[in-house]
Design a protein around this motif. Sequence first.
Motif, PDB file in Angstrom:
ATOM      1  N   TYR A  22     -11.888  -8.854  13.470  1.00 53.25           N
ATOM      2  CA  TYR A  22     -11.901 -10.263  13.036  1.00 53.25           C
ATOM      3  C   TYR A  22     -12.797 -10.511  11.821  1.00 53.25           C
ATOM      4  N   GLY A  23     -13.379  -9.433  11.282  1.00 46.41           N
ATOM      5  CA  GLY A  23     -14.242  -9.612  10.135  1.00 46.41           C
ATOM      6  C   GLY A  23     -14.382  -8.330   9.341  1.00 46.41           C
ATOM      7  N   PHE A  24     -15.105  -8.458   8.215  1.00 51.45           N
ATOM      8  CA  PHE A  24     -15.323  -7.250   7.401  1.00 51.45           C
ATOM      9  C   PHE A  24     -16.558  -7.469   6.538  1.00 51.45           C
ATOM     10  N   ARG A  82     -15.516 -13.410   7.566  1.00 51.05           N
ATOM     11  CA  ARG A  82     -14.601 -13.582   8.693  1.00 51.05           C
ATOM     12  C   ARG A  82     -13.191 -13.546   8.126  1.00 51.05           C
ATOM     13  N   LYS A  83     -12.283 -12.798   8.814  1.00 49.77           N
ATOM     14  CA  LYS A  83     -10.921 -12.649   8.332  1.00 49.77           C
ATOM     15  C   LYS A  83     -10.146 -13.975   8.418  1.00 49.77           C
ATOM     16  N   ALA A  84      -9.172 -14.098   7.537  1.00 46.75           N
ATOM     17  CA  ALA A  84      -8.305 -15.291   7.537  1.00 46.75           C
ATOM     18  C   ALA A  84      -7.533 -15.390   8.855  1.00 46.75           C
ATOM     19  N   PHE A  85      -7.288 -16.642   9.267  1.00 43.73           N
ATOM     20  CA  PHE A  85      -6.465 -16.880  10.461  1.00 43.73           C
ATOM     21  C   PHE A  85      -5.765 -18.227  10.278  1.00 43.73           C
ATOM     22  N   LEU A 127     -22.550  -7.185  14.641  1.00 46.34           N
ATOM     23  CA  LEU A 127     -22.894  -7.482  16.039  1.00 46.34           C
ATOM     24  C   LEU A 127     -23.468  -8.892  16.170  1.00 46.34           C
ATOM     25  N   TYR A 128     -24.332  -9.274  15.235  1.00 46.01           N
ATOM     26  CA  TYR A 128     -24.958 -10.614  15.282  1.00 46.01           C
ATOM     27  C   TYR A 128     -23.898 -11.717  15.238  1.00 46.01           C
ATOM     28  N   TYR A 129     -22.979 -11.598  14.288  1.00 48.73           N
ATOM     29  CA  TYR A 129     -21.977 -12.665  14.129  1.00 48.73           C
ATOM     30  C   TYR A 129     -20.898 -12.612  15.205  1.00 48.73           C
ATOM     31  N   THR A 130     -20.697 -11.423  15.745  1.00 48.14           N
ATOM     32  CA  THR A 130     -19.755 -11.319  16.859  1.00 48.14           C
ATOM     33  C   THR A 130     -20.329 -12.006  18.101  1.00 48.14           C
ATOM     34  N   GLU A 131     -21.609 -11.799  18.350  1.00 48.80           N
ATOM     35  CA  GLU A 131     -22.250 -12.445  19.510  1.00 48.80           C
ATOM     36  C   GLU A 131     -22.301 -13.967  19.343  1.00 48.80           C
ATOM     37  N   ARG A 132     -22.428 -14.421  18.121  1.00 47.59           N
ATOM     38  CA  ARG A 132     -22.454 -15.876  17.880  1.00 47.59           C
ATOM     39  C   ARG A 132     -21.131 -16.547  18.245  1.00 47.59           C
ATOM     40  N   PHE A 133     -20.043 -15.794  18.258  1.00 45.99           N
ATOM     41  CA  PHE A 133     -18.744 -16.349  18.612  1.00 45.99           C
ATOM     42  C   PHE A 133     -18.755 -16.954  20.021  1.00 45.99           C
ATOM     43  N   ALA A 134     -19.612 -16.427  20.895  1.00 46.25           N
ATOM     44  CA  ALA A 134     -19.711 -16.949  22.268  1.00 46.25           C
ATOM     45  C   ALA A 134     -20.129 -18.423  22.258  1.00 46.25           C
ATOM     46  N   ALA A 156     -19.322 -17.247  12.634  1.00 51.35           N
ATOM     47  CA  ALA A 156     -19.194 -16.278  13.724  1.00 51.35           C
ATOM     48  C   ALA A 156     -17.931 -15.464  13.493  1.00 51.35           C
ATOM     49  N   ILE A 157     -17.878 -14.311  14.174  1.00 53.84           N
ATOM     50  CA  ILE A 157     -16.706 -13.441  14.094  1.00 53.84           C
ATOM     51  C   ILE A 157     -16.096 -13.350  15.484  1.00 53.84           C
ATOM     52  N   GLY A 158     -14.780 -13.650  15.588  1.00 51.20           N
ATOM     53  CA  GLY A 158     -14.115 -13.595  16.872  1.00 51.20           C
ATOM     54  C   GLY A 158     -12.703 -14.149  16.756  1.00 51.20           C
TER      55      GLY A 158
END
Length: 410
Positions: free
Chosen positions: A6-8, A16-19, A39-46, A84-86
């Motif tokens: 979901y990101g790069f 964060r990737k387009a959606f 990892l930081y931005y992935t956890e923020r998705f919660a 966030a990333i998710g």
Amino acid sequence: MEEKEYGFIKEGKVFRKAFLDYADKEIGEVKETEEAAVLYYTERFALAQTKVNEVEEKINGTENKGSYLMKVLHLKETLYDFDAIGDFEELYRKLDLLEEQLNSFIHQNRLKNLEIKTALLAELEEAVKSSEWKSATVEVKEVQRRWIKTGAVDDAEKERIEGGFKAMLDGFFERRAAFYADLEKMMKEKEANYEEFLDGAEKLKEIESYAVLVEKIRTLKEEWKDLGRIKAEVRTEFWNKFQAIIKSALAKAKKEGKAKVGNKKENLESRTEFLKELAVLNEKIAPVANVKELRDKWKHLGPVSRSEMDKLQGEFLFLIDQIAEKQFIESLMYKKLKGKQNEADKERVRLKIAYDLLHRDRAELSTFQENLEKFNTSSGLDKLIGGKLELQERKVKVKEEILRQFKAGA
């Protein structure tokens, strides 16, 4: 460039990737390692998931679901900016579904509100027709309270339903305000009657005979009852002035040694004899007399007991009204005959006039009796209405007696 689901990361920046319709978005930078940043931005998705889930739980746990529509729309507008990333696409699908459910709920609720408000409009239409302003106002305000408590209707119906209600409501209160304004004006105008009455009452102080004074006071108290309705506090003020005039007049009469009430037995005999004289006068088809002088003489004959006076007064009014009415009929007869002296014509015209006057008074009495139920007999009005009814009934009895006499003499 390292890519994740979901990101790069590109050139030390976290994206964060387009959606859906949203393009790629830079959300941060690599401060330590790329893995740590992702990892930081992935956890923020919660945190974003929690915001959406909390709204969903609140919607499911309340009956007033429609109030959360703006919260859902706000989340849809602002969620894209959350760093966030998710799977943001899944969150938006959930928000879209919630929006659809809420719109359906609101639509159904507004249809129900339209049904309720349509019924309230019909209630209001009936309530505003009444001119019993106190009870009608209570009813109108109760409808208004339920209207406010009922929610909105669809925009397509809003102008018609809300505009119709407001127009009826405004019209009712405008008519009520106009009624009370007219009532206030009428009461102000009637205050002049009280002023004039008090000016006349001042003449009590000029009366030398105590017996005449007492009778005059009694007459004025009866006249007071017919002066008309004004504000209670103003009427009380006038009444107190009237009582002060009476007290002063009585004190003056006593001080001057003129407080001789007179012999009530003699007064009774005088009044009884006077009634006999009126009865003889009334035996004539066309009695010749000065009715005003007869009335004045009756007033000054001296006091008797209340119970006797009530009986005598009734007899007097019945006789004096007949005499006055016969004189009135006689004047109408001469106008119709234009000077002709044929007795047969006189009898015929007298009877015709008497029949017409009796028919008119009976019709007025019938109408008055039919309208009695419509009178709001609040304090002070019941006696006035009762007096008018008694007067109308006496007018009919007088005409009936005159007609009987005319027929007997024909």
